[in-house]
Motif scaffolding. Structure first.
Motif, PDB file in Angstrom:
ATOM      1  N   PHE A   1      -3.494  -4.926   9.039  1.00  0.00           N
ATOM      2  CA  PHE A   1      -2.192  -4.257   8.989  1.00  0.00           C
ATOM      3  C   PHE A   1      -2.085  -3.335   7.775  1.00  0.00           C
ATOM      4  CE2 PHE A   1      -0.626  -7.699  11.807  1.00  0.00           C
ATOM      5  CZ  PHE A   1      -0.106  -6.887  12.793  1.00  0.00           C
ATOM      6  N   SER A   2      -2.698  -3.714   6.677  1.00  0.00           N
ATOM      7  CA  SER A   2      -2.622  -2.884   5.477  1.00  0.00           C
ATOM      8  C   SER A   2      -3.347  -1.557   5.672  1.00  0.00           C
ATOM      9  CB  SER A   2      -3.219  -3.625   4.277  1.00  0.00           C
ATOM     10  OG  SER A   2      -4.576  -3.946   4.531  1.00  0.00           O
ATOM     11  N   GLY A   3      -4.213  -1.466   6.667  1.00  0.00           N
ATOM     12  CA  GLY A   3      -4.947  -0.231   6.928  1.00  0.00           C
ATOM     13  C   GLY A   3      -4.260   0.699   7.908  1.00  0.00           C
ATOM     14  N   LEU A   4      -3.131   0.281   8.459  1.00  0.00           N
ATOM     15  CA  LEU A   4      -2.417   1.102   9.439  1.00  0.00           C
ATOM     16  C   LEU A   4      -1.484   2.084   8.746  1.00  0.00           C
ATOM     17  CD1 LEU A   4      -1.424  -1.608  12.072  1.00  0.00           C
ATOM     18  CD2 LEU A   4      -3.260   0.056  12.245  1.00  0.00           C
ATOM     19  N   SER A   5      -1.321   3.232   9.364  1.00  0.00           N
ATOM     20  CA  SER A   5      -0.381   4.217   8.832  1.00  0.00           C
ATOM     21  C   SER A   5       1.042   3.801   9.218  1.00  0.00           C
ATOM     22  CB  SER A   5      -0.683   5.609   9.401  1.00  0.00           C
ATOM     23  OG  SER A   5      -0.374   5.639  10.778  1.00  0.00           O
ATOM     24  N   GLU A   6       2.021   4.454   8.620  1.00  0.00           N
ATOM     25  CA  GLU A   6       3.429   4.154   8.902  1.00  0.00           C
ATOM     26  C   GLU A   6       3.754   4.401  10.374  1.00  0.00           C
ATOM     27  OE1 GLU A   6       7.015   2.636   7.704  1.00  0.00           O
ATOM     28  OE2 GLU A   6       5.321   2.975   6.384  1.00  0.00           O
ATOM     29  N   THR A   7       3.203   5.457  10.944  1.00  0.00           N
ATOM     30  CA  THR A   7       3.443   5.786  12.354  1.00  0.00           C
ATOM     31  C   THR A   7       2.882   4.708  13.267  1.00  0.00           C
ATOM     32  OG1 THR A   7       3.259   8.116  11.776  1.00  0.00           O
ATOM     33  CG2 THR A   7       3.109   7.572  14.107  1.00  0.00           C
ATOM     34  N   GLU A   8       1.663   4.242  12.961  1.00  0.00           N
ATOM     35  CA  GLU A   8       1.047   3.194  13.776  1.00  0.00           C
ATOM     36  C   GLU A   8       1.817   1.876  13.671  1.00  0.00           C
ATOM     37  OE1 GLU A   8      -3.628   4.562  13.645  1.00  0.00           O
ATOM     38  OE2 GLU A   8      -2.741   3.616  11.876  1.00  0.00           O
ATOM     39  N   LEU A   9       2.290   1.563  12.483  1.00  0.00           N
ATOM     40  CA  LEU A   9       3.091   0.342  12.310  1.00  0.00           C
ATOM     41  C   LEU A   9       4.386   0.415  13.109  1.00  0.00           C
ATOM     42  CD1 LEU A   9       2.692  -0.544   8.526  1.00  0.00           C
ATOM     43  CD2 LEU A   9       1.992  -1.919  10.475  1.00  0.00           C
ATOM     44  N   ASN A  10       5.015   1.596  13.122  1.00  0.00           N
ATOM     45  CA  ASN A  10       6.271   1.761  13.860  1.00  0.00           C
ATOM     46  C   ASN A  10       6.066   1.592  15.360  1.00  0.00           C
ATOM     47  OD1 ASN A  10       7.872   2.109  11.611  1.00  0.00           O
ATOM     48  ND2 ASN A  10       7.650   4.323  11.617  1.00  0.00           N
ATOM     49  N   ARG A  11       4.885   1.968  15.864  1.00  0.00           N
ATOM     50  CA  ARG A  11       4.616   1.786  17.290  1.00  0.00           C
ATOM     51  C   ARG A  11       4.476   0.314  17.646  1.00  0.00           C
ATOM     52  NH1 ARG A  11      -0.309   4.988  19.288  1.00  0.00           N
ATOM     53  NH2 ARG A  11      -1.133   4.181  17.355  1.00  0.00           N
ATOM     54  N   LEU A  12       4.102  -0.515  16.684  1.00  0.00           N
ATOM     55  CA  LEU A  12       3.894  -1.938  16.941  1.00  0.00           C
ATOM     56  C   LEU A  12       5.160  -2.775  16.813  1.00  0.00           C
ATOM     57  CD1 LEU A  12       0.561  -2.477  14.980  1.00  0.00           C
ATOM     58  CD2 LEU A  12       0.852  -2.206  17.442  1.00  0.00           C
ATOM     59  N   CYS A  13       6.171  -2.232  16.157  1.00  0.00           N
ATOM     60  CA  CYS A  13       7.361  -3.035  15.898  1.00  0.00           C
ATOM     61  C   CYS A  13       8.282  -3.082  17.117  1.00  0.00           C
ATOM     62  CB  CYS A  13       8.107  -2.533  14.671  1.00  0.00           C
ATOM     63  SG  CYS A  13       8.870  -0.944  14.894  1.00  0.00           S
ATOM     64  N   CYS A  14       9.097  -4.089  17.129  1.00  0.00           N
ATOM     65  CA  CYS A  14      10.053  -4.288  18.212  1.00  0.00           C
ATOM     66  C   CYS A  14      11.381  -4.701  17.588  1.00  0.00           C
ATOM     67  CB  CYS A  14       9.545  -5.373  19.150  1.00  0.00           C
ATOM     68  SG  CYS A  14      10.687  -5.776  20.459  1.00  0.00           S
ATOM     69  N   TYR A  15      12.441  -4.102  18.029  1.00  0.00           N
ATOM     70  CA  TYR A  15      13.757  -4.428  17.502  1.00  0.00           C
ATOM     71  C   TYR A  15      14.584  -5.104  18.590  1.00  0.00           C
ATOM     72  CZ  TYR A  15      12.515  -1.225  13.761  1.00  0.00           C
ATOM     73  OH  TYR A  15      11.874  -0.618  12.710  1.00  0.00           O
ATOM     74  N   ASP A  16      15.258  -6.164  18.213  1.00  0.00           N
ATOM     75  CA  ASP A  16      16.168  -6.822  19.137  1.00  0.00           C
ATOM     76  C   ASP A  16      17.462  -6.030  19.177  1.00  0.00           C
ATOM     77  OD1 ASP A  16      14.366  -8.827  19.647  1.00  0.00           O
ATOM     78  OD2 ASP A  16      15.141 -10.120  18.061  1.00  0.00           O
ATOM     79  N   ASP A  17      18.022  -5.882  20.346  1.00  0.00           N
ATOM     80  CA  ASP A  17      19.244  -5.109  20.518  1.00  0.00           C
ATOM     81  C   ASP A  17      20.359  -6.055  20.938  1.00  0.00           C
ATOM     82  OD1 ASP A  17      20.928  -2.925  20.701  1.00  0.00           O
ATOM     83  OD2 ASP A  17      20.376  -2.496  22.776  1.00  0.00           O
ATOM     84  N   TYR A  18      21.283  -6.307  20.021  1.00  0.00           N
ATOM     85  CA  TYR A  18      22.406  -7.191  20.297  1.00  0.00           C
ATOM     86  C   TYR A  18      23.690  -6.374  20.358  1.00  0.00           C
ATOM     87  CZ  TYR A  18      19.093 -10.777  18.838  1.00  0.00           C
ATOM     88  OH  TYR A  18      17.995 -11.569  18.732  1.00  0.00           O
ATOM     89  N   GLU A  19      24.538  -6.742  21.276  1.00  0.00           N
ATOM     90  CA  GLU A  19      25.815  -6.038  21.413  1.00  0.00           C
ATOM     91  C   GLU A  19      26.650  -6.149  20.145  1.00  0.00           C
ATOM     92  OE1 GLU A  19      27.017  -4.061  23.885  1.00  0.00           O
ATOM     93  OE2 GLU A  19      25.008  -4.242  24.736  1.00  0.00           O
TER      94      GLU A  19
END
Length: 136
Positions: free
Chosen positions: A38-56
């Motif tokens: 993970f430390s070798g990934l760029s910011e863009t690549e890290l953002n593609r891997l993340c997931c955000y929960d969407d709560y009302e």
């Protein structure tokens, strides 16, 4: 003969350990080619891997002239709630929907100069509120 069996067993065990170690090293090399820490990934690549929960409960919906906008920032929601409906309409129509002062004036039945004055005043007010909130 017993002594010969001990040496044979000893040699067998050493061979098994060497081969197991060699296989482990080969496996690590194969994985190193395909895996990136993970430390070798760029910011863009890290953002593609993340997931955000969407709560009302994490968002508030504001309406401006029948158009809805979702706001997720609590500080901004509080600042928008402190405005009058007309001020909120002007700000949202300008900032979120990209309408010009002239178009907003036509929608709200106000002169363009009034819209421009109120938009600038509201932006200054929101900026002050957000700065105070960020300092706390």
């Amino acid at each position: 003969m017993s002594h010969h069996k001990e040496h044979s067993f000893d040699a067998y065990c050493k061979t098994i350990l060497r081969r197991t170690a060699a296989n482990a090293h080969k496996q690590r090399k194969r994985l190193a080619v395909r895996e990136i820490p993970f430390s070798g990934l760029s910011e863009t690549e890290l953002n593609r891997l993340c997931c955000y929960d969407d709560y009302e409960s994490d968002k508030q919906i504001f309406t401006a002239c029948g158009r809805e906008i979702e706001i997720r920032c609590d500080a901004l929601c509080l600042a928008l709630e402190a405005l009058t409906q007309r001020q909120r309409d002007i700000l949202l129509l300008s900032s979120c929907f990209g309408l010009t002062d002239n178009e907003i004036g036509q929608l709200l039945h106000l002169p363009r100069s009034t819209v421009q004055y109120q938009r600038k005043a509201v932006l200054d007010y929101i900026r002050e509120l957000m700065e105070v909130t960020n300092e706390q």
